[in-house]
Design a protein around this motif. Structure first.
Motif, PDB file in Angstrom:
ATOM      1  N   VAL A 137      94.932 -70.582  -5.619  1.00 43.75           N
ATOM      2  CA  VAL A 137      94.027 -71.587  -6.179  1.00 43.75           C
ATOM      3  C   VAL A 137      94.537 -72.058  -7.542  1.00 43.75           C
ATOM      4  O   VAL A 137      94.553 -73.254  -7.836  1.00 43.75           O
ATOM      5  N   LEU A 138      94.966 -71.121  -8.382  1.00 45.24           N
ATOM      6  CA  LEU A 138      95.388 -71.466  -9.741  1.00 45.24           C
ATOM      7  C   LEU A 138      96.788 -72.057  -9.805  1.00 45.24           C
ATOM      8  O   LEU A 138      97.120 -72.748 -10.762  1.00 45.24           O
ATOM      9  N   GLY A 139      97.609 -71.787  -8.810  1.00 48.04           N
ATOM     10  CA  GLY A 139      98.970 -72.350  -8.770  1.00 48.04           C
ATOM     11  C   GLY A 139      99.744 -72.092 -10.044  1.00 48.04           C
ATOM     12  O   GLY A 139      99.869 -70.964 -10.493  1.00 48.04           O
ATOM     13  N   GLN A 140     100.246 -73.156 -10.662  1.00 46.32           N
ATOM     14  CA  GLN A 140     101.068 -73.048 -11.870  1.00 46.32           C
ATOM     15  C   GLN A 140     100.303 -72.432 -13.036  1.00 46.32           C
ATOM     16  O   GLN A 140     100.911 -71.970 -13.985  1.00 46.32           O
ATOM     17  N   GLY A 141      98.987 -72.434 -12.978  1.00 45.33           N
ATOM     18  CA  GLY A 141      98.186 -71.821 -14.035  1.00 45.33           C
ATOM     19  C   GLY A 141      98.410 -70.327 -14.169  1.00 45.33           C
ATOM     20  O   GLY A 141      98.041 -69.725 -15.170  1.00 45.33           O
ATOM     21  N   MET A 142      99.014 -69.726 -13.162  1.00 42.58           N
ATOM     22  CA  MET A 142      99.300 -68.287 -13.196  1.00 42.58           C
ATOM     23  C   MET A 142     100.775 -67.988 -13.446  1.00 42.58           C
ATOM     24  O   MET A 142     101.159 -66.824 -13.508  1.00 42.58           O
ATOM     25  N   ALA A 143     101.572 -69.011 -13.637  1.00 43.26           N
ATOM     26  CA  ALA A 143     103.026 -68.833 -13.705  1.00 43.26           C
ATOM     27  C   ALA A 143     103.487 -67.911 -14.832  1.00 43.26           C
ATOM     28  O   ALA A 143     104.476 -67.212 -14.681  1.00 43.26           O
ATOM     29  N   ARG A 144     102.795 -67.903 -15.958  1.00 44.65           N
ATOM     30  CA  ARG A 144     103.251 -67.097 -17.097  1.00 44.65           C
ATOM     31  C   ARG A 144     102.289 -65.972 -17.452  1.00 44.65           C
ATOM     32  O   ARG A 144     102.372 -65.380 -18.507  1.00 44.65           O
ATOM     33  N   VAL A 145     101.369 -65.666 -16.553  1.00 47.70           N
ATOM     34  CA  VAL A 145     100.368 -64.624 -16.788  1.00 47.70           C
ATOM     35  C   VAL A 145     100.894 -63.290 -16.255  1.00 47.70           C
ATOM     36  O   VAL A 145     101.249 -63.185 -15.084  1.00 47.70           O
ATOM     37  N   PRO A 146     100.939 -62.253 -17.096  1.00 48.04           N
ATOM     38  CA  PRO A 146     101.381 -60.945 -16.616  1.00 48.04           C
ATOM     39  C   PRO A 146     100.402 -60.372 -15.586  1.00 48.04           C
ATOM     40  O   PRO A 146      99.187 -60.411 -15.786  1.00 48.04           O
ATOM     41  N   LEU A 147     100.959 -59.878 -14.498  1.00 51.23           N
ATOM     42  CA  LEU A 147     100.171 -59.245 -13.437  1.00 51.23           C
ATOM     43  C   LEU A 147     100.731 -57.853 -13.183  1.00 51.23           C
ATOM     44  O   LEU A 147     101.916 -57.701 -12.881  1.00 51.23           O
ATOM     45  N   LEU A 148      99.876 -56.870 -13.307  1.00 48.43           N
ATOM     46  CA  LEU A 148     100.251 -55.479 -13.108  1.00 48.43           C
ATOM     47  C   LEU A 148      99.525 -54.983 -11.868  1.00 48.43           C
ATOM     48  O   LEU A 148      98.367 -55.339 -11.651  1.00 48.43           O
ATOM     49  N   THR A 149     100.191 -54.181 -11.056  1.00 47.97           N
ATOM     50  CA  THR A 149      99.526 -53.661  -9.862  1.00 47.97           C
ATOM     51  C   THR A 149      99.703 -52.154  -9.757  1.00 47.97           C
ATOM     52  O   THR A 149     100.704 -51.603 -10.219  1.00 47.97           O
ATOM     53  N   ASP A 150      98.721 -51.530  -9.175  1.00 44.19           N
ATOM     54  CA  ASP A 150      98.804 -50.116  -8.839  1.00 44.19           C
ATOM     55  C   ASP A 150      98.873 -50.064  -7.317  1.00 44.19           C
ATOM     56  O   ASP A 150      97.857 -50.208  -6.633  1.00 44.19           O
ATOM     57  N   LEU A 151     100.064 -49.893  -6.800  1.00 43.66           N
ATOM     58  CA  LEU A 151     100.283 -49.905  -5.356  1.00 43.66           C
ATOM     59  C   LEU A 151      99.618 -48.713  -4.666  1.00 43.66           C
ATOM     60  O   LEU A 151      99.368 -48.766  -3.466  1.00 43.66           O
ATOM     61  N   THR A 152      99.330 -47.668  -5.416  1.00 47.54           N
ATOM     62  CA  THR A 152      98.729 -46.478  -4.806  1.00 47.54           C
ATOM     63  C   THR A 152      97.261 -46.691  -4.458  1.00 47.54           C
ATOM     64  O   THR A 152      96.721 -45.982  -3.611  1.00 47.54           O
ATOM     65  N   VAL A 153      96.604 -47.672  -5.091  1.00 44.01           N
ATOM     66  CA  VAL A 153      95.187 -47.943  -4.813  1.00 44.01           C
ATOM     67  C   VAL A 153      94.921 -49.420  -4.522  1.00 44.01           C
ATOM     68  O   VAL A 153      93.776 -49.842  -4.447  1.00 44.01           O
ATOM     69  N   ASP A 154      95.974 -50.218  -4.381  1.00 47.40           N
ATOM     70  CA  ASP A 154      95.850 -51.641  -4.055  1.00 47.40           C
ATOM     71  C   ASP A 154      94.969 -52.396  -5.053  1.00 47.40           C
ATOM     72  O   ASP A 154      94.047 -53.096  -4.666  1.00 47.40           O
ATOM     73  N   ARG A 155      95.255 -52.227  -6.338  1.00 47.57           N
ATOM     74  CA  ARG A 155      94.542 -52.952  -7.391  1.00 47.57           C
ATOM     75  C   ARG A 155      95.550 -53.736  -8.210  1.00 47.57           C
ATOM     76  O   ARG A 155      96.613 -53.226  -8.558  1.00 47.57           O
ATOM     77  N   THR A 156      95.194 -54.977  -8.501  1.00 46.01           N
ATOM     78  CA  THR A 156      96.013 -55.811  -9.376  1.00 46.01           C
ATOM     79  C   THR A 156      95.214 -56.108 -10.630  1.00 46.01           C
ATOM     80  O   THR A 156      94.004 -56.332 -10.569  1.00 46.01           O
TER      81      THR A 156
END
Length: 153
Positions: free
Chosen positions: A66-85
């Protein structure tokens, strides 16, 4: 949202994101020591330079579409062990955050994170690493995207 400060631009580009994220800690050197340890992750405090909004990874994918380019420079961290971003947002956002199916992470909470640009560990993997042009997510745009993805599901 402001980009990294002028002082940060003097740091080598490959480590700019790591320096930026380490500055969230009262003792940035401790973050670097934790990244250099065998665990290769550091505990980062929310509420100082940023808060975070947690959601399932699939929900984050829908929001990013939905946000497209609005998310291009936003840091995203994920915990793959619990499926949380975790989406990094301005400090103080957690105090008023009430969106369903998300969790605000603010002062008093810590996130586990691998070193941006370094070895990634499942419990703290960067989906989008901070870098020279890092921006925090706009809380209003994030709310609108969450509401839009809720309406479409």
């Amino acid at each position: 949202m402001p980009e990294l400060g002028c002082a940060m631009r003097e740091i080598e580009p490959a480590n700019a994101g790591a320096h930026w994220i380490a500055q969230a800690h009262e003792q940035p050197a401790q973050v670097w020591e934790e990244w250099a340890s065998n665990l290769a992750v550091a505990l980062l405090p929310a509420g100082r330079t940023w808060d975070a909004v947690a959601m399932s990874s699939s929900r984050m994918q829908a929001v990013a579409e939905v946000l497209g380019q609005g998310m291009a420079r936003v840091p995203l961290l994920t915990d793959l062990t619990v499926d949380r971003t975790y989406v990094l947002v301005p400090a103080g956002t957690a105090e008023t955050w009430t969106e369903p199916d998300t969790t605000p992470i603010g002062a008093g909470f810590w996130l586990v994170a691998s070193k941006p640009g370094g070895r990634q560990v499942p419990a703290g993997t960067w989906v989008q690493e901070p870098g020279l042009m890092t921006q925090l997510a706009d809380p209003d745009a994030l709310r609108a995207a969450l509401n839009r993805t809720t309406e479409n599901s």
